[in-house]
Structure formats: structure tokens, C-alpha cells
Design an enzyme around this catalytic site. Structure first.
Site, short mmCIF file in Angstrom:
data_model
loop_
_atom_site.label_atom_id
_atom_site.label_comp_id
_atom_site.label_asym_id
_atom_site.label_seq_id
_atom_site.Cartn_x
_atom_site.Cartn_y
_atom_site.Cartn_z
N SER A 123 0.83 -1.20 0.00
CA SER A 123 0.00 0.00 0.00
C SER A 123 0.88 1.26 0.00
O SER A 123 1.69 1.42 -0.89
CB SER A 123 -0.98 -0.03 1.18
OG SER A 123 -1.96 -1.01 0.95
N LYS A 175 -22.45 17.23 5.50
CA LYS A 175 -21.46 17.67 6.48
C LYS A 175 -21.24 16.62 7.57
O LYS A 175 -20.12 16.45 8.04
CB LYS A 175 -21.91 18.99 7.12
CG LYS A 175 -20.90 19.57 8.12
CD LYS A 175 -19.57 19.82 7.45
CE LYS A 175 -18.56 20.38 8.42
NZ LYS A 175 -17.22 20.53 7.82
#
Length: 323
Positions: A123, A175
């Protein structure tokens, strides 16, 4: 009177000698403290002549401004002729991997970088390797795992069972996404998937550029799976099987850097006190979770104890191999 004068002169001479001894002792102490501070802060430069630097990246990768500064300083140091990047990491935060990748790429634009992989370089641990001119791994190294993951727990069901409700006021429908106190909405899922996809596209572009591979070829390999060093060699993700010895031979043959050239560690930055570092990491992690509603993903093979021991707090999306 003459006796008193002689005693006074002797006393003055003795004071003068003691003064010089004290000045010398203070100067010596100051020199030792400056040298210790330089070593502790990660500054290289102990080897005065031409040399290589060895940067070790172990464990989970997070943002590290001091390490980035050290890489840039080494790139500008005329006595530094190249870098050996030794990686043994399952990855870490996307932002931490990207910033370290970019610093290594800046160094590689000026001087050669060779990578040696330990047990795992996956990764973000693979991301930081791709700017190198040459990548070495062992047959058993686990590498690749090209991808990005973002996880968020949903505790709303548990809270409902124990009679806890949470009122949440937000400025817009996205949000509060993701949130640990309510399920992810379809709109929130689509939004976060777009973030993960964009970060993944950036990762693929880094690999394609660094490894000089077609982007479509990288995407075909980038389904998140790890590869052994033996598999990665056949797929073009690494260049050869070997370690630092083979890397030094390659530098000698292809970059005219003698195998006898000294190698100086690019030291990690001086760590904070144990308690201060732990408190700072804990506060950072809790603060990020409270502000974003997102918790970092931890692979089953990497426990919270390991991350705590390293003083690491990961925020947001991560590029981390999950066994």
C-alpha cells in the site's frame, strides 16, 4: 607588606587559571551538547566526505515533517551521492504516503535512489518506493496492495438498544457524513466513494509514472491484493530479487558509485518524551474522530497496541494492507 603582596599576586594568578579552566570546560560542554542535539534531531553530516544516506521506513506511515525536511536537506547536500531506501511497512495514511513519496521523488530527480524491501512493503509502503531508479525485494516480501480504504463504524443500533439518542445539527446534508451515531446515507456513501476513487486514481498515476507502466496495466494489478516479491518481479512492480548488497552493486555499475563508499543513516527525528507523545497521539486521534465522525482502519494484523507503541495517529483515508 611584601609577604602580603606576594600572597595577593599568587591569589590573582590562581583565580586567572581557574577562570581559563572554567571557560574551557564550558566550551567543551557546549560543543558536546550541540553535537548531541544535532544527532538527536536527525541531522546527517557526521561523514564529511562523499557518502550515501540510508533512510529506513518501518511500521505504519504517517505525516512526518521533520523526516521530509531531512530528505530535502540531503538532496541539496553535495556530499550526499544517493539514497538507499529500506522499507518494511504495511502502509499508512494516504497523505503521509503521498508527502513521503513526493519528497523521495524530489531527491530522485537529483540523485539515484534504490529501494530494498523487507518483509512487507505494501500500500503506502509500496507507494513511496515507486520513484526509485531500482527496487529490490526478497522472494517472500509482500508488496503491492495498491488501493485506498476508508472505514467508519455505525454505533446507532447499539446506542438505540441502551436508550441513547443523539441530536446532530449540520450545515448541509453531507457535512455529518460519515457519522458514528447514524447510518451512512446513500448520498454520503456516493460522496465518500468519490473521495476514495479520486485518491485511488492518484495512487495509480504515481505507480504508472514511477514504474513507467501503462495506466491500464497498473489498474489491472491494483485490485488491493498483495503480491510476493517473486510475483511482483514478473508483473513489473519491482526490478530484481535481492537486498542492499545487490543494490550497491547496481549503483556501482550504473551510477558510478563505488561499493566502498560510506553509508550514513538518515536518522529519524528526535522523539518527544514518552508520556507527552502518548497524550498528543491520543488527543489527536480522539479530536479527529470527533470532528470528522470517521475512524481510521486498522488491519487485523496490526493492533492498537502496535500503533500506540509507535505514537501514530492516522486521520482520514488510509492506504494500508489488511491481512
Amino acid at each position: 607588606m611584601s609577604l602580603d603582596a606576594d600572597l595577593l599576586l599568587d591569589r590573582l594568578r590562581l583565580k586567572r587559571r581557574l577562570l581559563w579552566w572554567r571557560v574551557g570546560a564550558i566550551g567543551l560542554l557546549a560543543g558536546v551538547l550541540l553535537l548531541s542535539a544535532r544527532i538527536g534531531a536527525g541531522g546527517h553530516g557526521i561523514v564529511s566526505g562523499p557518502h550515501l544516506v540510508r533512510l529506513r521506513v518501518d511500521g505504519v506511515i504517517a505525516e512526518n515533517r521533520q523526516r521530509l525536511d531531512e530528505i530535502d536537506r540531503a538532496a541539496d547536500d553535495s556530499s550526499v551521492k544517493g539514497m538507499i531506501l529500506a522499507i518494511d511497512s504495511p502502509g499508512g495514511s494516504v497523505s503521509g504516503g503521498e508527502s513521503l513519496h513526493d519528497a523521495i521523488a524530489r531527491f530522485a530527480a537529483k540523485k539515484p535512489v534504490v529501494v530494498t524491501m523487507g518483509g512487507v512493503a505494501a500500500s503506502a509502503g509500496y507507494m513511496i518506493a515507486v520513484p526509485a531508479a531500482r527496487i529490490y525485494a526478497s522472494n517472500a516480501t509482500l508488496t503491492g496492495s495498491i488501493g485506498v480504504i476508508l472505514q467508519s463504524p455505525d454505533l446507532s443500533g447499539l446506542l438505540g438498544k441502551i436508550g441513547v439518542s443523539v441530536d446532530e445539527l449540520v450545515s448541509g446534508p453531507l457535512k455529518g457524513q460519515p457519522s458514528v451515531v447514524k447510518p451512512l446515507s446513500p448520498e454520503g456513501r456516493a460522496m465518500l466513494q468519490g473521495v476514495v476513487t479520486d485518491l485511488f486514481d492518484q495512487f495509480v498515476a504515481m505507480v504508472a509514472s514511477g514504474r513507467h507502466m501503462d495506466e491500464a496495466r497498473v489498474r489491472a494489478l491494483a485490485d488491493g491484493r498483495p503480491y510476493t516479491g517473486h510475483q511482483a518481479l514478473g508483473l513489473g512492480l519491482i526490478d530484481a530479487i535481492g537486498g542492499e548488497r545487490e543494490a550497491r552493486i547496481w549503483l556501482a555499475q550504473n551510477r558510478s558509485i563505488p561499493q566502498s563508499m560510506a553509508v550514513e543513516p538518515l536518522r529519524p527525528p528526535h522523539r518527544q518524551g514518552w508520556l507527552r507523545g502518548r497524550i498528543g497521539s491520543l488527543a489527536s486521534g480522539l479530536g479527529a474522530a470527533a470532528m470528522t465522525g470517521a475512524l481510521d482502519t486498522l488491519p487485523s494484523g496490526i493492533s492498537m497496541k502496535v500503533l500506540s507503541a509507535q505514537g501514530v495517529a492516522l486521520d482520514g483515508a488510509v492506504s494500508l494492507w489488511q491481512p
